[in-house]
Write a protein that holds these residues in place. Structure first.
Motif, PDB file in Angstrom:
ATOM      1  N   GLN A   1       0.881  -1.295   0.128  1.00 54.13           N
ATOM      2  CA  GLN A   1       0.050   0.051   0.038  1.00 54.13           C
ATOM      3  C   GLN A   1       0.895   1.230  -0.161  1.00 54.13           C
ATOM      4  OE1 GLN A   1      -3.396  -0.062  -0.272  1.00 54.13           O
ATOM      5  NE2 GLN A   1      -3.634  -2.257   0.208  1.00 54.13           N
ATOM      6  N   SER A   2       0.917   1.815  -1.171  1.00 54.10           N
ATOM      7  CA  SER A   2       1.960   3.074  -1.328  1.00 54.10           C
ATOM      8  C   SER A   2       1.581   3.940  -2.284  1.00 54.10           C
ATOM      9  CB  SER A   2       3.444   2.729  -1.071  1.00 54.10           C
ATOM     10  OG  SER A   2       3.881   2.263  -2.430  1.00 54.10           O
ATOM     11  N   GLU A   3       2.114   5.113  -2.428  1.00 56.76           N
ATOM     12  CA  GLU A   3       1.958   5.926  -3.600  1.00 56.76           C
ATOM     13  C   GLU A   3       2.505   5.403  -5.009  1.00 56.76           C
ATOM     14  OE1 GLU A   3       3.695   9.973  -3.617  1.00 56.76           O
ATOM     15  OE2 GLU A   3       5.467   9.081  -2.239  1.00 56.76           O
ATOM     16  N   ASN A   4       3.327   4.292  -4.795  1.00 59.81           N
ATOM     17  CA  ASN A   4       3.917   3.661  -6.057  1.00 59.81           C
ATOM     18  C   ASN A   4       2.781   2.671  -6.888  1.00 59.81           C
ATOM     19  OD1 ASN A   4       6.187   3.900  -3.760  1.00 59.81           O
ATOM     20  ND2 ASN A   4       7.362   3.228  -5.539  1.00 59.81           N
ATOM     21  N   VAL A   5       1.845   2.633  -5.997  1.00 61.67           N
ATOM     22  CA  VAL A   5       0.678   1.758  -6.712  1.00 61.67           C
ATOM     23  C   VAL A   5      -0.564   2.647  -7.154  1.00 61.67           C
ATOM     24  CG1 VAL A   5      -1.006  -0.170  -6.282  1.00 61.67           C
ATOM     25  CG2 VAL A   5       1.476   0.005  -5.367  1.00 61.67           C
ATOM     26  N   VAL A   6      -0.799   3.845  -6.481  1.00 60.38           N
ATOM     27  CA  VAL A   6      -2.051   4.473  -6.615  1.00 60.38           C
ATOM     28  C   VAL A   6      -1.866   5.406  -7.712  1.00 60.38           C
ATOM     29  CG1 VAL A   6      -3.918   5.937  -5.623  1.00 60.38           C
ATOM     30  CG2 VAL A   6      -2.993   4.078  -4.301  1.00 60.38           C
ATOM     31  N   ASN A   7      -2.774   5.185  -8.803  1.00 59.84           N
ATOM     32  CA  ASN A   7      -2.849   6.283  -9.871  1.00 59.84           C
ATOM     33  C   ASN A   7      -3.649   7.637  -9.939  1.00 59.84           C
ATOM     34  OD1 ASN A   7      -4.152   4.109 -10.998  1.00 59.84           O
ATOM     35  ND2 ASN A   7      -4.320   5.419 -12.837  1.00 59.84           N
ATOM     36  N   LYS A   8      -4.738   7.332  -9.278  1.00 57.80           N
ATOM     37  CA  LYS A   8      -5.748   8.054  -9.063  1.00 57.80           C
ATOM     38  C   LYS A   8      -6.758   8.216  -7.856  1.00 57.80           C
ATOM     39  CE  LYS A   8      -7.945   9.132 -13.276  1.00 57.80           C
ATOM     40  NZ  LYS A   8      -9.045   9.039 -14.062  1.00 57.80           N
ATOM     41  N   VAL A   9      -6.807   9.272  -7.300  1.00 58.19           N
ATOM     42  CA  VAL A   9      -8.067   9.408  -6.200  1.00 58.19           C
ATOM     43  C   VAL A   9      -9.103  10.332  -6.977  1.00 58.19           C
ATOM     44  CG1 VAL A   9      -8.581  10.116  -4.187  1.00 58.19           C
ATOM     45  CG2 VAL A   9      -6.607   9.030  -4.641  1.00 58.19           C
ATOM     46  N   GLN A  10     -10.246   9.710  -7.225  1.00 54.66           N
ATOM     47  CA  GLN A  10     -11.428  10.365  -7.973  1.00 54.66           C
ATOM     48  C   GLN A  10     -12.596  10.515  -6.893  1.00 54.66           C
ATOM     49  OE1 GLN A  10     -11.954   9.599 -12.108  1.00 54.66           O
ATOM     50  NE2 GLN A  10     -14.037   9.223 -11.701  1.00 54.66           N
ATOM     51  N   ASP A  11     -13.113  11.706  -6.995  1.00 53.08           N
ATOM     52  CA  ASP A  11     -14.315  12.079  -6.234  1.00 53.08           C
ATOM     53  C   ASP A  11     -13.932  12.057  -4.629  1.00 53.08           C
ATOM     54  OD1 ASP A  11     -16.036  11.885  -8.429  1.00 53.08           O
ATOM     55  OD2 ASP A  11     -16.288   9.696  -8.206  1.00 53.08           O
ATOM     56  N   PHE A  12     -13.123  13.033  -4.481  1.00 55.33           N
ATOM     57  CA  PHE A  12     -12.481  13.262  -3.067  1.00 55.33           C
ATOM     58  C   PHE A  12     -13.425  14.227  -2.295  1.00 55.33           C
ATOM     59  CE2 PHE A  12      -9.290  15.927  -5.555  1.00 55.33           C
ATOM     60  CZ  PHE A  12      -9.744  17.010  -5.195  1.00 55.33           C
ATOM     61  N   GLN A  13     -14.549  14.428  -2.652  1.00 55.98           N
ATOM     62  CA  GLN A  13     -15.226  15.470  -2.054  1.00 55.98           C
ATOM     63  C   GLN A  13     -15.518  15.255  -0.538  1.00 55.98           C
ATOM     64  OE1 GLN A  13     -16.488  13.745  -4.672  1.00 55.98           O
ATOM     65  NE2 GLN A  13     -18.277  12.675  -3.625  1.00 55.98           N
ATOM     66  N   GLU A  14     -15.597  14.139   0.196  1.00 53.50           N
ATOM     67  CA  GLU A  14     -15.717  13.860   1.442  1.00 53.50           C
ATOM     68  C   GLU A  14     -14.506  13.971   2.174  1.00 53.50           C
ATOM     69  OE1 GLU A  14     -18.611  14.133   2.540  1.00 53.50           O
ATOM     70  OE2 GLU A  14     -19.486  14.058   0.570  1.00 53.50           O
ATOM     71  N   ASP A  15     -13.286  13.934   1.646  1.00 49.98           N
ATOM     72  CA  ASP A  15     -12.007  14.147   2.245  1.00 49.98           C
ATOM     73  C   ASP A  15     -11.777  15.908   2.531  1.00 49.98           C
ATOM     74  OD1 ASP A  15      -8.946  14.911   2.302  1.00 49.98           O
ATOM     75  OD2 ASP A  15      -9.134  12.538   2.521  1.00 49.98           O
ATOM     76  N   GLU A  16     -11.820  16.069   3.724  1.00 53.04           N
ATOM     77  CA  GLU A  16     -11.777  17.662   4.091  1.00 53.04           C
ATOM     78  C   GLU A  16     -10.726  18.090   3.610  1.00 53.04           C
ATOM     79  OE1 GLU A  16     -12.387  20.318   7.902  1.00 53.04           O
ATOM     80  OE2 GLU A  16     -13.536  18.377   7.909  1.00 53.04           O
ATOM     81  N   GLU A  17      -9.411  17.322   3.615  1.00 53.76           N
ATOM     82  CA  GLU A  17      -8.052  18.081   3.408  1.00 53.76           C
ATOM     83  C   GLU A  17      -8.111  18.369   1.837  1.00 53.76           C
ATOM     84  OE1 GLU A  17      -4.203  19.748   3.947  1.00 53.76           O
ATOM     85  OE2 GLU A  17      -6.305  19.423   5.349  1.00 53.76           O
ATOM     86  N   LEU A  18      -8.583  17.248   1.061  1.00 53.83           N
ATOM     87  CA  LEU A  18      -8.194  17.579  -0.359  1.00 53.83           C
ATOM     88  C   LEU A  18      -9.292  18.579  -0.849  1.00 53.83           C
ATOM     89  CD1 LEU A  18      -7.390  13.731  -1.690  1.00 53.83           C
ATOM     90  CD2 LEU A  18      -5.825  15.565  -1.244  1.00 53.83           C
ATOM     91  N   PHE A  19     -10.445  18.479  -0.385  1.00 51.46           N
ATOM     92  CA  PHE A  19     -11.623  19.356  -0.756  1.00 51.46           C
ATOM     93  C   PHE A  19     -11.296  20.757  -0.671  1.00 51.46           C
ATOM     94  CE2 PHE A  19     -15.833  21.430  -1.147  1.00 51.46           C
ATOM     95  CZ  PHE A  19     -16.233  20.868  -2.435  1.00 51.46           C
ATOM     96  N   ARG A  20     -10.263  20.960   0.368  1.00 55.87           N
ATOM     97  CA  ARG A  20      -9.835  22.192   0.428  1.00 55.87           C
ATOM     98  C   ARG A  20      -9.474  22.932  -1.028  1.00 55.87           C
ATOM     99  NH1 ARG A  20      -5.236  22.821   2.178  1.00 55.87           N
ATOM    100  NH2 ARG A  20      -5.180  24.941   2.517  1.00 55.87           N
ATOM    101  N   TYR A  21      -8.818  22.162  -1.920  1.00 54.74           N
ATOM    102  CA  TYR A  21      -8.645  22.653  -3.116  1.00 54.74           C
ATOM    103  C   TYR A  21      -9.659  23.504  -3.812  1.00 54.74           C
ATOM    104  CZ  TYR A  21      -7.206  22.599  -8.162  1.00 54.74           C
ATOM    105  OH  TYR A  21      -6.909  23.268  -9.507  1.00 54.74           O
ATOM    106  N   CYS A  22     -10.982  22.792  -4.010  1.00 54.23           N
ATOM    107  CA  CYS A  22     -11.876  23.325  -4.663  1.00 54.23           C
ATOM    108  C   CYS A  22     -12.774  24.660  -3.789  1.00 54.23           C
ATOM    109  CB  CYS A  22     -13.119  22.323  -4.545  1.00 54.23           C
ATOM    110  SG  CYS A  22     -12.760  20.796  -5.160  1.00 54.23           S
ATOM    111  N   THR A  23     -12.046  24.879  -2.671  1.00 58.65           N
ATOM    112  CA  THR A  23     -12.555  26.027  -2.008  1.00 58.65           C
ATOM    113  C   THR A  23     -11.388  27.180  -1.948  1.00 58.65           C
ATOM    114  OG1 THR A  23     -11.866  25.541   0.179  1.00 58.65           O
ATOM    115  CG2 THR A  23     -13.906  24.597  -0.515  1.00 58.65           C
ATOM    116  N   LEU A  24     -10.267  26.927  -2.418  1.00 60.64           N
ATOM    117  CA  LEU A  24      -9.388  28.021  -2.503  1.00 60.64           C
ATOM    118  C   LEU A  24      -9.756  29.260  -3.016  1.00 60.64           C
ATOM    119  CD1 LEU A  24      -5.876  25.866  -3.251  1.00 60.64           C
ATOM    120  CD2 LEU A  24      -6.524  26.774  -0.884  1.00 60.64           C
ATOM    121  N   PRO A  25      -9.517  30.486  -2.136  1.00 59.43           N
ATOM    122  CA  PRO A  25     -10.224  31.679  -2.781  1.00 59.43           C
ATOM    123  C   PRO A  25      -9.452  32.084  -4.269  1.00 59.43           C
ATOM    124  CG  PRO A  25      -9.712  32.061  -0.701  1.00 59.43           C
ATOM    125  CD  PRO A  25      -9.244  30.610  -0.875  1.00 59.43           C
ATOM    126  N   GLU A  26      -8.104  31.814  -4.239  1.00 53.51           N
ATOM    127  CA  GLU A  26      -7.439  31.907  -5.488  1.00 53.51           C
ATOM    128  C   GLU A  26      -7.770  31.390  -6.704  1.00 53.51           C
ATOM    129  OE1 GLU A  26      -4.403  29.670  -2.768  1.00 53.51           O
ATOM    130  OE2 GLU A  26      -6.033  30.880  -2.617  1.00 53.51           O
TER     131      GLU A  26
END
Length: 290
Positions: A83-108
């Motif tokens: 289980q590592s980043e060497n294996v995962v090529n995509k995380v899709q629909d991350f809207q329930e992950d508060e930390e990643l969803f911050r991207y969608c709310t960045l004022p810039e």
């Protein structure tokens, strides 16, 4: 709310693809009008990108399991790397992950998004892509496609993708490739490319691609962000390096957009495929793409 004062009605005059605003220069609006994309340098801070990267690693290690997220892996590498980043090529629909969803709310980010969608903004589709080192099999090459193929809502001109490089992206590690001006064309039929070797699930491409259309490789530094129209034909090459090429993105749409029935359209086969997947994964039978 963002700082831009924007009218939510496309202007009948000179600009079709952007709304009147006090953020974009006339030159930037004209560039998007002509080409269907606009690159803004150093828009997202190194600090934010580092936070997204750390959260991605936590997801790979299963330290966090965001509800509803689709985590795509190269299963053939799991025995080697676990289980590592060497294996995962995509995380899709991350809207329930508060930390990643911050991207969608960045004022810039939203400051620019509002220039395309108007002030009532919805985040419709989220992805963090970790393009793994590839072989000649081209497992992680994404064929040329139009994102609108995946979306059962309209109008297309009130949808925009925000795509941010989490590290330098160039031709060596599989940067985005765009065909400028193709956002003025219609939605074309998509399907699986006739390639040797394996194609990733739902990595659809144009069935009839015009090889003569000029292409631009978008070389981007960490934090650079490109905004592009959902009809713009684009794709990405393979990662020929030994490292990763990460990006984080969200498709935004005006809340005035409406859903369409994709039956008897070029998107009908996509709906069938997704219903099949939903049936297997969640044991539900009556699903529509919308």
């Amino acid at each position: 709310p963002t700082s831009a004062e924007v009218s939510a009605v496309p202007q009948p005059g000179r600009f079709r693809y952007t709304l009147d605003n006090d953020v974009l220069t006339t030159e930037q609006r004209q560039f998007y009008e002509d080409n269907g994309y606009l690159l803004i340098k150093k828009l997202v801070s190194d600090e934010d990108i580092e936070r997204f990267r750390k959260e991605f690693v936590r997801i790979c290690k299963k330290e966090v399991k965001p509800m509803g997220a689709m985590i795509m892996k190269n299963e053939s590498l799991r025995s080697q790397y676990g289980q590592s980043e060497n294996v995962v090529n995509k995380v899709q629909d991350f809207q329930e992950d508060e930390e990643l969803f911050r991207y969608c709310t960045l004022p810039e980010i939203l400051r620019y998004v509002e220039c395309f969608t108007g002030p009532n903004i919805m985040a419709m589709h989220t992805m963090l892509i970790n393009k793994l080192p590839d072989s000649d099999k081209q497992t992680f090459l994404h064929p040329m496609h139009q994102d609108l193929h995946y979306f059962p809502f309209r109008p297309a001109d009130l949808i925009v993708c925000s795509w941010t490089a989490m590290e330098r992206a160039d031709q060596d590690n599989g940067c985005l490739i765009v065909q400028p001006g193709t956002h003025k064309e219609t939605l074309k039929p998509h399907g699986y490319p006739k390639w040797e070797g394996k194609t990733n699930k739902l990595f659809h491409g144009l069935l009839d691609e015009d090889e003569k259309t000029p292409r631009v490789h978008l070389v981007m530094e960490k934090g650079d962000t490109v905004f592009f129209h959902p009809l713009l034909i684009h794709g990405s090459g393979i990662n020929k390096t030994s490292g990763f090429r990460k990006s984080i993105s969200c498709h935004f749409a005006s809340s005035e957009c409406y859903y369409i029935d994709v039956k008897n359209t070029t998107q009908e086969d996509l709906e069938k495929e997704l219903i099949e997947m939903a049936h297997k994964k969640y044991d539900v039978s009556s699903v529509e793409l919308r």
